[in-house]
Design an enzyme around this catalytic site. Sequence first.
Site, mmCIF file in Angstrom:
data_model
loop_
_atom_site.group_PDB
_atom_site.id
_atom_site.type_symbol
_atom_site.label_atom_id
_atom_site.label_comp_id
_atom_site.label_asym_id
_atom_site.label_seq_id
_atom_site.Cartn_x
_atom_site.Cartn_y
_atom_site.Cartn_z
ATOM 1 N N HIS A 81 0.935 -1.177 0.108
ATOM 2 C CA HIS A 81 0.076 0.084 0.154
ATOM 3 C C HIS A 81 0.965 1.139 -0.101
ATOM 4 C CE1 HIS A 81 -2.942 -2.767 2.191
ATOM 5 N NE2 HIS A 81 -3.163 -2.785 0.694
ATOM 6 N N GLU A 84 1.776 3.772 3.061
ATOM 7 C CA GLU A 84 2.223 3.214 4.472
ATOM 8 C C GLU A 84 3.795 3.432 4.334
ATOM 9 O OE1 GLU A 84 -1.433 -0.033 4.550
ATOM 10 O OE2 GLU A 84 0.652 -0.914 4.478
ATOM 11 N N GLU A 237 1.829 -5.493 10.905
ATOM 12 C CA GLU A 237 1.353 -4.125 11.065
ATOM 13 C C GLU A 237 2.001 -3.288 12.179
ATOM 14 O OE1 GLU A 237 -1.005 -2.955 9.196
ATOM 15 O OE2 GLU A 237 -1.791 -4.733 8.470
#
EC number: 3.5.1.96
Length: 357
Positions: A81, A84, A237
């Site tokens: 993405h 990010e 994450e």
Amino acid sequence: MWAAMTTTSMARTAATTTKEAPMLALGKLLELTLTDHEPAEKTQVTPKGVRLRWLGEGALEVRPPEREDCGLDLLLSAGIHGNETAPIELLERLLHGVANGKVQPRARVLFLFGNPAAIRKGERFIEQDINRLFNGRHELSSGFEALRAAELEQFARVFFSKPERTRLHYDLHTAIRGSKIEQFALYPYKEGRQHSRRELARLAAAGMEAVLLQSKSSITFSAFTYEQLDAEAFTLELGKARPFGQNEQVNLDKLEERLIQIIEGTEPETGESLDGLKLFSVAREIIKHSEDFRLHLPADIENFSELSKGYLLAEDLAEMRWVVEEEGARIIFPNPKVKNGLRAGILIVPDSGQRLG
């Protein structure tokens, strides 16, 4: 927007180069990616014999001298993405370390910036979410991201094609929203294969606070390398998505230290203790079926927020309802704006870890 990011990256690179020169030009993979530039020299070698090879846009292979190779193939990906940025900056620092000789690899490493066009724009994606296009899903789609997903699969497939080597993949992300547990991992699933306690202990040592043990096949990049290429693979994450140069609140020191140790073959033995690591498993996925879908959660709800039993979580067409029935249930990745047929959230519950291998 990409021009501003390029300026930021080049300034940071210049500062790094001033302190740590000389540095091989291929170590500036982020700068090459942001400027959409193909290097004239595709292969470079450090004074200590570490070979850097440019494979294509956003893709660089690092290979140690054969006599020092520890037998590990490590794939590090970020920017699946494009907005990010903290993981992208982390990979840039690692590459700088390799290219200027501060980091001396004993593992083969493949660095991948997943969605260069989205990185240049500072957007999550251009047309569609690449991380929903793996494990063959790109064959059912079209457009830029579908082609890039196929290309990323091929980069990984070739990299992990050498027999009798250890395979490890960390796909680094940051989340759209805040999280009550800021740094956590998702561990893909493959029928007949156990999740590794040793790998979980390694994640804990790298600063991960929680791991979600998945229980069904998925269409993410880490799921592809785990299911199809037999790598130990994880989606990490690492806090909330922010623009380049604004990641001071994202502390990746423990992860960066551990990655350097893995790359250099100096990683201390972690054992199998999971003290302090929270484990969760998937209770249910919330799938959006139509434009009538309604997710009954605040727009700013954080990942890992607890939900009480009986709570009406979501509704869709044909009187379809998701009501919380599980004890200790929490929600992660709630997103009612996904396309029809995709996951709009995951309901998770605590896991005892009894099924670990």
